[in-house]
Design a protein around this motif. Structure first.
Motif, PDB file in Angstrom:
ATOM      1  N   ASN A   1       0.829  -1.208   0.000  1.00  9.11           N
ATOM      2  CA  ASN A   1       0.000   0.000   0.000  1.00  9.11           C
ATOM      3  C   ASN A   1       0.864   1.259   0.000  1.00  9.11           C
ATOM      4  OD1 ASN A   1      -2.312  -1.557   0.074  1.00  9.11           O
ATOM      5  ND2 ASN A   1      -2.504  -1.458   2.308  1.00  9.11           N
ATOM      6  N   VAL A   2       1.942   1.223   0.777  1.00  7.16           N
ATOM      7  CA  VAL A   2       2.851   2.373   0.835  1.00  7.16           C
ATOM      8  C   VAL A   2       3.614   2.507  -0.473  1.00  7.16           C
ATOM      9  CG1 VAL A   2       4.764   3.420   2.088  1.00  7.16           C
ATOM     10  CG2 VAL A   2       3.053   2.078   3.322  1.00  7.16           C
ATOM     11  N   ILE A   3       4.020   1.387  -1.045  1.00  8.84           N
ATOM     12  CA  ILE A   3       4.781   1.430  -2.305  1.00  8.84           C
ATOM     13  C   ILE A   3       3.940   2.042  -3.417  1.00  8.84           C
ATOM     14  CG2 ILE A   3       5.883   0.009  -4.068  1.00  8.84           C
ATOM     15  CD1 ILE A   3       6.646  -1.946  -1.861  1.00  8.84           C
ATOM     16  N   VAL A   4       2.670   1.630  -3.490  1.00 14.57           N
ATOM     17  CA  VAL A   4       1.785   2.164  -4.530  1.00 14.57           C
ATOM     18  C   VAL A   4       1.603   3.668  -4.372  1.00 14.57           C
ATOM     19  CG1 VAL A   4      -0.583   2.149  -5.396  1.00 14.57           C
ATOM     20  CG2 VAL A   4       0.573  -0.005  -4.895  1.00 14.57           C
ATOM     21  N   ARG A   5       1.402   4.118  -3.138  1.00 11.50           N
ATOM     22  CA  ARG A   5       1.205   5.544  -2.892  1.00 11.50           C
ATOM     23  C   ARG A   5       2.482   6.337  -3.147  1.00 11.50           C
ATOM     24  NH1 ARG A   5      -3.579   6.580  -0.044  1.00 11.50           N
ATOM     25  NH2 ARG A   5      -4.668   4.679   0.596  1.00 11.50           N
ATOM     26  N   THR A   6       3.635   5.741  -2.827  1.00 11.20           N
ATOM     27  CA  THR A   6       4.910   6.423  -3.069  1.00 11.20           C
ATOM     28  C   THR A   6       5.176   6.571  -4.558  1.00 11.20           C
ATOM     29  OG1 THR A   6       5.784   5.508  -1.002  1.00 11.20           O
ATOM     30  CG2 THR A   6       7.373   6.391  -2.580  1.00 11.20           C
ATOM     31  N   VAL A   7       4.896   5.521  -5.321  1.00 13.81           N
ATOM     32  CA  VAL A   7       5.080   5.580  -6.774  1.00 13.81           C
ATOM     33  C   VAL A   7       4.172   6.649  -7.372  1.00 13.81           C
ATOM     34  CG1 VAL A   7       4.752   4.322  -8.935  1.00 13.81           C
ATOM     35  CG2 VAL A   7       5.851   3.195  -6.985  1.00 13.81           C
ATOM     36  N   TYR A   8       2.933   6.717  -6.885  1.00 22.77           N
ATOM     37  CA  TYR A   8       2.005   7.740  -7.378  1.00 22.77           C
ATOM     38  C   TYR A   8       2.514   9.139  -7.058  1.00 22.77           C
ATOM     39  CZ  TYR A   8      -2.206  10.579  -7.773  1.00 22.77           C
ATOM     40  OH  TYR A   8      -3.104  11.570  -8.098  1.00 22.77           O
ATOM     41  N   LEU A   9       3.056   9.326  -5.837  1.00 31.14           N
ATOM     42  CA  LEU A   9       3.597  10.635  -5.466  1.00 31.14           C
ATOM     43  C   LEU A   9       4.773  11.012  -6.356  1.00 31.14           C
ATOM     44  CD1 LEU A   9       3.911  13.100  -3.605  1.00 31.14           C
ATOM     45  CD2 LEU A   9       5.251  11.657  -2.053  1.00 31.14           C
TER      46      LEU A   9
ATOM     47  N   VAL B   1       3.483  13.614   3.393  1.00 27.45           N
ATOM     48  CA  VAL B   1       4.892  13.469   3.005  1.00 27.45           C
ATOM     49  C   VAL B   1       5.498  14.815   2.650  1.00 27.45           C
ATOM     50  CG1 VAL B   1       6.442  12.524   1.249  1.00 27.45           C
ATOM     51  CG2 VAL B   1       4.690  11.075   2.263  1.00 27.45           C
ATOM     52  N   MET B   2       4.805  15.602   1.835  1.00 26.52           N
ATOM     53  CA  MET B   2       5.346  16.890   1.423  1.00 26.52           C
ATOM     54  C   MET B   2       5.437  17.852   2.604  1.00 26.52           C
ATOM     55  SD  MET B   2       6.044  16.111  -1.554  1.00 26.52           S
ATOM     56  CE  MET B   2       6.887  17.668  -1.743  1.00 26.52           C
ATOM     57  N   GLY B   3       4.464  17.803   3.506  1.00 30.46           N
ATOM     58  CA  GLY B   3       4.514  18.681   4.674  1.00 30.46           C
ATOM     59  C   GLY B   3       5.652  18.325   5.606  1.00 30.46           C
ATOM     60  N   LEU B   4       5.780  17.038   5.930  1.00 25.97           N
ATOM     61  CA  LEU B   4       6.834  16.612   6.860  1.00 25.97           C
ATOM     62  C   LEU B   4       8.218  16.788   6.246  1.00 25.97           C
ATOM     63  CD1 LEU B   4       7.359  15.481   9.632  1.00 25.97           C
ATOM     64  CD2 LEU B   4       7.103  13.171   8.709  1.00 25.97           C
ATOM     65  N   MET B   5       8.359  16.482   4.955  1.00 23.72           N
ATOM     66  CA  MET B   5       9.648  16.654   4.303  1.00 23.72           C
ATOM     67  C   MET B   5      10.031  18.134   4.247  1.00 23.72           C
ATOM     68  SD  MET B   5      12.013  14.767   3.060  1.00 23.72           S
ATOM     69  CE  MET B   5      13.601  15.151   2.312  1.00 23.72           C
ATOM     70  N   SER B   6       9.065  18.995   4.029  1.00 20.51           N
ATOM     71  CA  SER B   6       9.343  20.433   4.005  1.00 20.51           C
ATOM     72  C   SER B   6       9.789  20.927   5.381  1.00 20.51           C
ATOM     73  CB  SER B   6       8.101  21.199   3.559  1.00 20.51           C
ATOM     74  OG  SER B   6       7.721  20.837   2.248  1.00 20.51           O
ATOM     75  N   ILE B   7       9.189  20.398   6.447  1.00 21.83           N
ATOM     76  CA  ILE B   7       9.597  20.782   7.796  1.00 21.83           C
ATOM     77  C   ILE B   7      11.031  20.350   8.061  1.00 21.83           C
ATOM     78  CG2 ILE B   7       9.188  20.334  10.247  1.00 21.83           C
ATOM     79  CD1 ILE B   7       6.212  20.231   9.630  1.00 21.83           C
TER      80      ILE B   7
END
Length: 287
Positions: A37-45, A256-262
């Motif tokens: 589930n995480v892999i699919v969402r990561t690929v989509y991102l 992901v984008m919020g936490l990575m930006s922080i």
């Protein structure tokens, strides 16, 4: 290449943290792990990023672009992070080092030592209660607690956010000052008739600085931890809105984008504070 590997490592760590709610689920009192589930969402991102978009997220019934909102959100969070850490560094040097010999400052430090025994979350809640009581007495509103309204100002969240890191860093600088103040070379400098400000700037500060820099990362970490609480409770429009939406569910791309930006902003704040310390040394210590 090492910086690229570290950046990739941080991204994978953020993906793992944000993907945990989608990877673990229960069915008939059994816990199941589905990393796909995480892999699919990561690929989509990654596909969204490759197409020049960061994806979308929902605010109530409205779908918004992450790329459109991440700039203003990041600027608001950066202001809180940077100035709260800057206040902590300035206050620790001013009251923990340069004004340490004054009795009023030592009394202030004793009071802060007592406050330091209270968890930061409790301090934030007490500050909010004090602001509410202030509104009852004066009719002047300095905070907004409604989940449907944004914060009225930035100075109150900034003040609350700066409390924890300031207490932590000032305590460390004060302890190191007490240790260095009894060293033989300090006594020798005093015996030679050197001025107290000269000794503080050119001798004590130079020996306190390595410990200040070492604690700077911990200070930023404390500030980031408190940031989630402050932005959420005080309705600050910042990056944590991508992670903790008050009127929507948890969304992988936005989180992901919020936490990575922080994380990236934390690194930027560290670099900027180090640059300010360098300029201070060039102007006053090594002039």
């Amino acid at each position: 290449m090492s910086y690229v590997r570290q950046l990739i490592g941080m991204f994978l760590l953020v993906v793992a943290v944000c993907g945990a709610p989608f990877m673990l689920y229960t069915d008939k009192d059994e816990v199941h792990v589905s990393p796909e589930n995480v892999i699919v969402r990561t690929v989509y991102l990654l596909e969204q990023i490759a197409d020049g978009s960061l994806g979308t997220y929902w605010v109530g019934n409205t779908e918004r672009s992450i790329a459109q909102d991440i700039g203003p959100f990041a600027l608001s969070t950066f202001e809180l992070l940077f100035f709260s850490v800057l206040i902590a560094v300035a206050a620790s040097l001013l009251f923990g080092l340069f004004l340490q010999r004054f009795g009023a400052v030592r009394q202030l430090q004793r009071a802060l030592d007592v406050i330091a025994t209270v968890p930061d979350f409790v301090l934030i809640m007490l500050a909010i209660l004090a602001a509410i009581q202030f509104y009852k007495w004066t009719g002047i509103r300095i905070i907004t607690l409604s989940p449907f309204s944004d914060a009225d100002n930035n100075w109150f969240p900034l003040t609350i956010l700066a409390i924890g890191p300031t207490i932590f860093l000032m305590k460390g600088v004060s302890l190191k000052y007490a240790q260095i103040g009894g060293e033989d070379y300090i006594r020798t400098a005093l015996a030679k008739g050197m001025g107290i400000w000269h000794i503080l700037v050119h001798h004590v500060y130079k020996n306190v600085k390595p410990f200040l820099v070492a604690d700077l990362k911990k200070t930023i970490a404390i500030t980031v931890a408190n940031l989630f609480v402050v932005e959420y409770l005080l309705n600050v429009v910042g990056l944590t809105r991508f992670i903790f939406s008050k009127d929507g569910g948890f969304e992988f791309n936005a989180a992901v984008m919020g936490l990575m930006s922080i994380v990236l902003l934390s690194i930027l704040v560290y670099v900027l504070i180090r640059a300010i310390l360098y300029l201070f040394e060039r102007a006053f210590v090594y002039k």
